[in-house]
Design a protein around this motif. Structure first.
Motif, PDB file in Angstrom:
ATOM      1  N   UNK A  95     -45.818 188.254  -7.907  1.00 49.95           N
ATOM      2  CA  UNK A  95     -46.104 186.826  -7.894  1.00 49.95           C
ATOM      3  C   UNK A  95     -47.199 186.599  -8.924  1.00 49.95           C
ATOM      4  N   UNK A  96     -46.825 185.981 -10.018  1.00 50.72           N
ATOM      5  CA  UNK A  96     -47.725 185.851 -11.161  1.00 50.72           C
ATOM      6  C   UNK A  96     -48.753 184.752 -10.934  1.00 50.72           C
ATOM      7  N   UNK A  97     -49.687 184.663 -11.861  1.00 56.47           N
ATOM      8  CA  UNK A  97     -50.781 183.706 -11.745  1.00 56.47           C
ATOM      9  C   UNK A  97     -50.250 182.285 -11.534  1.00 56.47           C
ATOM     10  N   UNK A  98     -50.693 181.645 -10.460  1.00 55.61           N
ATOM     11  CA  UNK A  98     -50.377 180.271 -10.074  1.00 55.61           C
ATOM     12  C   UNK A  98     -48.903 180.046  -9.700  1.00 55.61           C
ATOM     13  N   UNK A  99     -48.134 181.119  -9.551  1.00 49.88           N
ATOM     14  CA  UNK A  99     -46.775 180.990  -9.032  1.00 49.88           C
ATOM     15  C   UNK A  99     -46.839 180.964  -7.503  1.00 49.88           C
ATOM     16  N   UNK A 100     -46.299 179.930  -6.855  1.00 44.75           N
ATOM     17  CA  UNK A 100     -46.435 179.825  -5.396  1.00 44.75           C
ATOM     18  C   UNK A 100     -45.630 180.899  -4.675  1.00 44.75           C
ATOM     19  N   UNK A 101     -46.154 181.305  -3.526  1.00 46.44           N
ATOM     20  CA  UNK A 101     -45.455 182.301  -2.716  1.00 46.44           C
ATOM     21  C   UNK A 101     -45.967 182.208  -1.283  1.00 46.44           C
ATOM     22  N   UNK A 102     -45.296 182.899  -0.387  1.00 46.57           N
ATOM     23  CA  UNK A 102     -45.679 182.857   1.021  1.00 46.57           C
ATOM     24  C   UNK A 102     -44.517 183.280   1.900  1.00 46.57           C
ATOM     25  N   UNK A 103     -44.639 183.111   3.224  1.00 44.90           N
ATOM     26  CA  UNK A 103     -43.613 183.580   4.156  1.00 44.90           C
ATOM     27  C   UNK A 103     -42.260 182.915   3.907  1.00 44.90           C
ATOM     28  N   UNK A 104     -41.202 183.661   4.178  1.00 39.35           N
ATOM     29  CA  UNK A 104     -39.870 183.081   4.054  1.00 39.35           C
ATOM     30  C   UNK A 104     -39.618 182.121   5.224  1.00 39.35           C
ATOM     31  N   UNK A 105     -38.490 181.423   5.166  1.00 42.83           N
ATOM     32  CA  UNK A 105     -38.206 180.377   6.149  1.00 42.83           C
ATOM     33  C   UNK A 105     -38.147 180.934   7.568  1.00 42.83           C
ATOM     34  N   UNK A 106     -37.530 182.090   7.727  1.00 41.06           N
ATOM     35  CA  UNK A 106     -37.391 182.684   9.054  1.00 41.06           C
ATOM     36  C   UNK A 106     -38.748 183.045   9.640  1.00 41.06           C
ATOM     37  N   UNK A 107     -39.608 183.618   8.814  1.00 40.89           N
ATOM     38  CA  UNK A 107     -40.950 183.994   9.271  1.00 40.89           C
ATOM     39  C   UNK A 107     -41.756 182.754   9.651  1.00 40.89           C
ATOM     40  N   UNK A 108     -41.648 181.692   8.844  1.00 41.77           N
ATOM     41  CA  UNK A 108     -42.398 180.471   9.134  1.00 41.77           C
ATOM     42  C   UNK A 108     -41.994 179.886  10.482  1.00 41.77           C
ATOM     43  N   UNK A 109     -40.695 179.794  10.736  1.00 42.46           N
ATOM     44  CA  UNK A 109     -40.231 179.210  11.988  1.00 42.46           C
ATOM     45  C   UNK A 109     -40.687 180.030  13.181  1.00 42.46           C
ATOM     46  N   UNK A 110     -40.562 181.351  13.078  1.00 36.41           N
ATOM     47  CA  UNK A 110     -40.934 182.208  14.203  1.00 36.41           C
ATOM     48  C   UNK A 110     -42.431 182.149  14.467  1.00 36.41           C
ATOM     49  N   UNK A 111     -43.242 182.195  13.415  1.00 38.64           N
ATOM     50  CA  UNK A 111     -44.695 182.221  13.586  1.00 38.64           C
ATOM     51  C   UNK A 111     -45.240 180.882  14.051  1.00 38.64           C
ATOM     52  N   UNK A 112     -44.551 179.798  13.721  1.00 40.26           N
ATOM     53  CA  UNK A 112     -45.033 178.464  14.103  1.00 40.26           C
ATOM     54  C   UNK A 112     -44.844 178.185  15.583  1.00 40.26           C
ATOM     55  N   UNK A 113     -43.929 178.905  16.224  1.00 39.31           N
ATOM     56  CA  UNK A 113     -43.626 178.656  17.631  1.00 39.31           C
ATOM     57  C   UNK A 113     -43.981 179.837  18.527  1.00 39.31           C
ATOM     58  N   UNK A 114     -44.540 180.898  17.963  1.00 37.84           N
ATOM     59  CA  UNK A 114     -44.834 182.098  18.740  1.00 37.84           C
ATOM     60  C   UNK A 114     -45.957 181.848  19.739  1.00 37.84           C
ATOM     61  N   UNK A 115     -45.882 182.510  20.865  1.00 39.54           N
ATOM     62  CA  UNK A 115     -46.972 182.478  21.842  1.00 39.54           C
ATOM     63  C   UNK A 115     -48.137 183.283  21.289  1.00 39.54           C
ATOM     64  N   UNK A 116     -49.312 182.687  21.209  1.00 41.37           N
ATOM     65  CA  UNK A 116     -50.445 183.330  20.548  1.00 41.37           C
ATOM     66  C   UNK A 116     -51.244 184.185  21.512  1.00 41.37           C
ATOM     67  N   UNK A 117     -50.666 185.310  21.875  1.00 39.62           N
ATOM     68  CA  UNK A 117     -51.375 186.333  22.636  1.00 39.62           C
ATOM     69  C   UNK A 117     -51.734 187.469  21.677  1.00 39.62           C
ATOM     70  N   UNK A 118     -52.693 188.309  22.049  1.00 37.72           N
ATOM     71  CA  UNK A 118     -52.968 189.469  21.198  1.00 37.72           C
ATOM     72  C   UNK A 118     -51.688 190.262  20.929  1.00 37.72           C
ATOM     73  N   UNK A 119     -51.468 190.593  19.654  1.00 41.25           N
ATOM     74  CA  UNK A 119     -50.215 191.247  19.272  1.00 41.25           C
ATOM     75  C   UNK A 119     -50.484 192.282  18.193  1.00 41.25           C
TER      76      UNK A 119
END
Length: 432
Positions: free
Chosen positions: A354-378
């Motif tokens: 991921x080059x300088x100033x090229x956007x990046x981050x979690x894929x769609x599947x990861x975003x959906x799962x992490x946004x709704x996950x129960x936030x217990x120690x994991x």
């Protein structure tokens, strides 16, 4: 022998008393050895930065025939091969060798920037090999190598002694040090090269005295010489090109040595992870194992960062890496396991850039799962070790990496295509 950044000394037990006492260059060294200094910094560098070692060897390293340039088709510091490409890039696992080849023969350059002649820059390579460097040694006149085995162990013979480096360990062979690599089977890994500077432990700041990579966990070799009169090839990387000289004896004839300029290795399992115990996702700089600082405080020529197994306990927090644009270049590799933000598509032995100033981050599947996950120690990243080479240089990708390797994933961008707008439609929205 263990340690990092201090004065070390070692002598081969077959020659007791081979290390001179009280001075570096006696008129006649024990056992008729030759004294030779290997300097990693200018003679007049400040004491806290000065790097040098004294080697006591059977023959001085100057005894060889002239160097001749040799071909290095895909191992290069030429960044003019390809036009710039700002896209997110991901590579499938790089091919294991099809024919027989040693570590030097199997070096391939992925990307880099800068110029070794001006001692400013970085290069990232991969290696694949399946045979030892027989009667051959290599040294890098341009800078340091940080080597990350991914598949199979490397047995590295250096002028200072032997190191066995397993996957999930790393080693650093500093500028000018001669070494030879043996393998136990078809092998693959990554190499980070920095020009004209050296890796060091990062400052800990508010973390305090302990944490991250601890100095005592770095290991250096023990002196082990060989006195062989056979034809040896010495391969030199000089100003981005490869050269070869022949000599009639082994270069690994150092009987004793002392100094603070040495090769070393480190087991990544010993890294003490620092993380939040309240909320928010910390910047990846908290996972820095080694850094090569630039002239600008706080800005690195290169950082070596890992993402090891750990606990995640943050409250009210999106826990995977946040979406991001960065003034640094980020090259990631995977030693084993599944990286949390890209569990599909990013595979051991592959890479992303991921080059300088090229956007990046979690894929769609990861975003959906992490946004709704129960936030217990994991637990995060169990049985996984991903790493990042991060650099302030804007790196160019080689023709081998983008075209010849045929491993570039042209569909990488699709991992974000299913990210949906979350914002509710509103009658006062502008631009409706």
């Amino acid at each position: 022998m263990t340690g990092f950044g201090n004065e070390f000394a070692s002598e081969d037990g077959r020659c007791p008393g081979s290390l001179p006492q009280g001075q570096n260059t006696p008129q006649k060294c024990p056992y008729g050895l030759f004294a030779e200094q290997l300097s990693g910094t200018a003679f007049t560098a400040p004491r806290e930065e000065n790097k040098r070692s004294w080697l006591y060897r059977i023959r001085p390293s100057v005894v060889h025939r002239p160097f001749q340039r040799i071909k290095s088709e895909h191992f290069t510091n030429d960044w003019t091969q390809n036009p710039p490409n700002p896209n997110q890039m991901r590579w499938e696992p790089f091919e294991m060798p099809k024919g027989r080849g040693d570590w030097v023969h199997g070096l391939r350059t992925v990307c880099g920037a800068g110029d070794p002649k001006s001692k400013s820059g970085i290069a990232i390579h991969i290696y694949t090999c399946n045979m030892p460097m027989e009667n051959k040694a290599f040294y890098n006149a341009d800078g340091d190598f940080l080597i990350v085995p991914q598949k199979e162990s490397l047995v590295i013979k250096t002028e200072f002694g032997m190191m066995k480096v397993d996957p999930n360990e790393i080693c650093v062979i500093q500028q000018g040090m001669r070494f030879s690599v043996d393998v136990e089977g078809p092998s693959r890994g990554y190499v980070l090269e920095v020009f004209g500077r050296h890796f060091q432990l990062p400052n800990l700041g508010p973390i305090g005295a302990n944490g991250l990579a601890n100095p005592r966990d770095f290991e250096t070799p023990v002196a082990l010489f060989e006195d062989l009169e056979v034809e040896y090839k010495i391969v030199s990387k000089f100003q981005g090109c490869l050269f070869e000289a022949k000599q009639d004896h082994s270069p690994f004839d150092v009987v004793a040595w002392h100094g603070n300029y040495v090769p070393f290795k480190y087991d990544l399992k010993k890294f003490m992870t620092i993380n939040t115990v309240s909320f928010d996702h910390c910047d990846p700089s908290i996972f820095t194992v080694l850094t090569c600082p630039s002239e600008h405080p706080g800005t690195a020529v290169a950082d070596f960062v890992i993402f090891p197994p750990r606990w995640s306990v943050a409250e009210r927090t999106f826990r995977p890496p946040y979406y991001h644009r960065n003034c640094m270049s980020e090259f990631m590799g995977l030693i084993h396991g599944n990286y949390e933000a890209k569990e599909e598509g990013f595979k051991p032995g592959g890479a992303t850039l991921h080059s300088i100033m090229t956007p990046h981050g979690p894929d769609a599947k990861c975003f959906e799962a992490a946004s709704t996950a129960k936030l217990a120690p994991a637990r995060v990243a169990d049985n996984t070790m991903a790493f990042m080479f991060e650099s302030s240089f804007s790196m160019a990708v080689t023709n081998w990496a983008e075209v010849v390797s045929q491993k570039l994933d042209e569909s990488y961008y699709k991992c974000w295509k299913d990210i949906k707008k979350q914002f509710p439609r509103h009658e006062h929205n502008l631009g409706r």
